[in-house]
Every structure is written in C-alpha cells, then in structure tokens.
Design a protein around this motif. Structure first.
Motif, PDB file in Angstrom:
ATOM      1  N   ARG A   1       1.818   7.962  -0.109  1.00 50.57           N
ATOM      2  CA  ARG A   1       3.100   8.618  -0.403  1.00 50.57           C
ATOM      3  C   ARG A   1       3.661   9.330   0.817  1.00 50.57           C
TER       4      ARG A   1
ATOM      5  N   GLY B   1      -2.032   4.794  -3.675  1.00 51.56           N
ATOM      6  CA  GLY B   1      -0.860   4.402  -2.902  1.00 51.56           C
ATOM      7  C   GLY B   1      -0.473   5.513  -1.931  1.00 51.56           C
TER       8      GLY B   1
ATOM      9  N   GLN C   1       4.086   3.491  -1.066  1.00 54.86           N
ATOM     10  CA  GLN C   1       4.883   3.639  -2.276  1.00 54.86           C
ATOM     11  C   GLN C   1       6.360   3.856  -1.973  1.00 54.86           C
ATOM     12  N   GLU C   2       7.184   3.532  -2.963  1.00 52.59           N
ATOM     13  CA  GLU C   2       8.614   3.829  -2.878  1.00 52.59           C
ATOM     14  C   GLU C   2       8.761   5.320  -2.583  1.00 52.59           C
TER      15      GLU C   2
ATOM     16  N   ARG D   1       0.825  -1.210   0.000  1.00 52.99           N
ATOM     17  CA  ARG D   1       0.000   0.000   0.000  1.00 52.99           C
ATOM     18  C   ARG D   1       0.862   1.264   0.000  1.00 52.99           C
TER      19      ARG D   1
ATOM     20  N   THR E   1      -3.930  12.378 -10.589  1.00 53.13           N
ATOM     21  CA  THR E   1      -3.006  11.308 -10.174  1.00 53.13           C
ATOM     22  C   THR E   1      -2.805  11.225  -8.673  1.00 53.13           C
ATOM     23  N   GLY E   2      -3.685  11.847  -7.874  1.00 55.29           N
ATOM     24  CA  GLY E   2      -3.514  11.759  -6.428  1.00 55.29           C
ATOM     25  C   GLY E   2      -4.496  12.597  -5.646  1.00 55.29           C
TER      26      GLY E   2
ATOM     27  N   ILE F   1      -0.873   8.845  -4.159  1.00 54.07           N
ATOM     28  CA  ILE F   1      -0.658   8.889  -5.600  1.00 54.07           C
ATOM     29  C   ILE F   1      -1.438   7.728  -6.201  1.00 54.07           C
ATOM     30  N   GLN F   2      -1.944   7.942  -7.387  1.00 54.27           N
ATOM     31  CA  GLN F   2      -2.698   6.891  -8.067  1.00 54.27           C
ATOM     32  C   GLN F   2      -1.727   5.960  -8.771  1.00 54.27           C
ATOM     33  N   THR F   3      -1.876   4.652  -8.534  1.00 52.74           N
ATOM     34  CA  THR F   3      -1.044   3.642  -9.191  1.00 52.74           C
ATOM     35  C   THR F   3      -1.955   2.715  -9.985  1.00 52.74           C
ATOM     36  N   ALA F   4      -1.367   1.809 -10.731  1.00 47.52           N
ATOM     37  CA  ALA F   4      -2.157   0.833 -11.493  1.00 47.52           C
ATOM     38  C   ALA F   4      -3.003  -0.027 -10.557  1.00 47.52           C
TER      39      ALA F   4
END
Length: 135
Positions: A117, A115, A34-35, A32, A81-82, A108-111
């Motif tokens: 951040r 996610g 993100q990097e 859940r 995107t977020g 942030i929006q992921t596939a």
C-alpha cells in the motif's frame, strides 16, 4: 516465516529478475501493489501505481547482474488486515559499490495475500554505522 516478510523477499526477487534479467510478467509484478499505492523514493520524489508501472516498463533488463538482498526485517505493527514492515535492502551491480537503503512498507491483506500500500525508502550513506545500542 511471517507472511509479510515472505512477501518482501518474494517481491524483491521478482523485482531483481525484472530489472536485472528481464524475466517475469509485468502484470504479475504490478499485481503486488494495490490501487492507491504510494512510494517515496530515495531522491524524495513520490510515485503512484501509474508511475511505478511506467518505471518497470522502461527499466526491464536495464540493470544486468542486479542482486538484491533483504536484511534486518522487523515487524513494526500488525493488525488483522495489514502490517508495517521495516527492512534493510542491499542492491549490488557488477563492478559497482553496493547501495543500501532502509525501507518501511505498509501492507494490506487481500484475497491474494499481502498487498503493498505504501513504501518509503531512505538511503544509507556508505560507512554509516548504527547508533549506539542498535548493534
């Protein structure tokens, strides 16, 4: 319900299950986040994804009976995107006074979906009342 609100609730269910019952997959829980994830904890310390992973690893089933309730979710900002979400979190352990915190999360929006951040937590002192006009 807003996808970011759903993620806040789902993540806290997974966290309560992990910390309270030792249930769940650590990899799924960590996926859940993100990097580059960063967090400012209640005590003011900062954690990255490595530290968060170590925390979850060390605290599996460490809080038997933990319940987490999410309240007062607000969408602060959203873009394609977020988003930024603010919410109040109530944690309860058997035989102990509940702890309250306000949290602000940046997503942030992921596939795979939203996610995490960044997360910033601020403790709410017991008995603290809302400011005038916020009731």
């Amino acid at each position: 319900m807003n996808r970011y609100f759903t993620e806040v609730i789902d993540a806290h269910i997974a966290i309560a299950n992990w910390l309270g019952k030792g249930i769940g997959e650590q990899q799924a829980l960590l996926a859940r986040f993100q990097e580059g994830f960063s967090m400012i904890a209640l005590n003011g310390s900062t954690l990255g994804l490595t530290e968060l992973s170590a925390f979850f690893n060390a605290h599996r089933a460490a809080k038997p009976g933990l319940e987490i309730v999410i309240e007062e979710m607000r969408l602060i900002a959203e873009w394609p995107t977020g988003a930024v979400v603010n919410y109040r979190e109530k944690q309860t352990l058997p035989g102990q006074q509940a702890t309250l915190r306000y949290s602000t999360a940046v997503f942030i929006q992921t596939a795979a979906g939203p996610g995490w951040r960044h997360l910033h937590e601020t403790a709410i002192e017991p008995g603290l009342k809302k400011a005038a006009g916020q009731e």
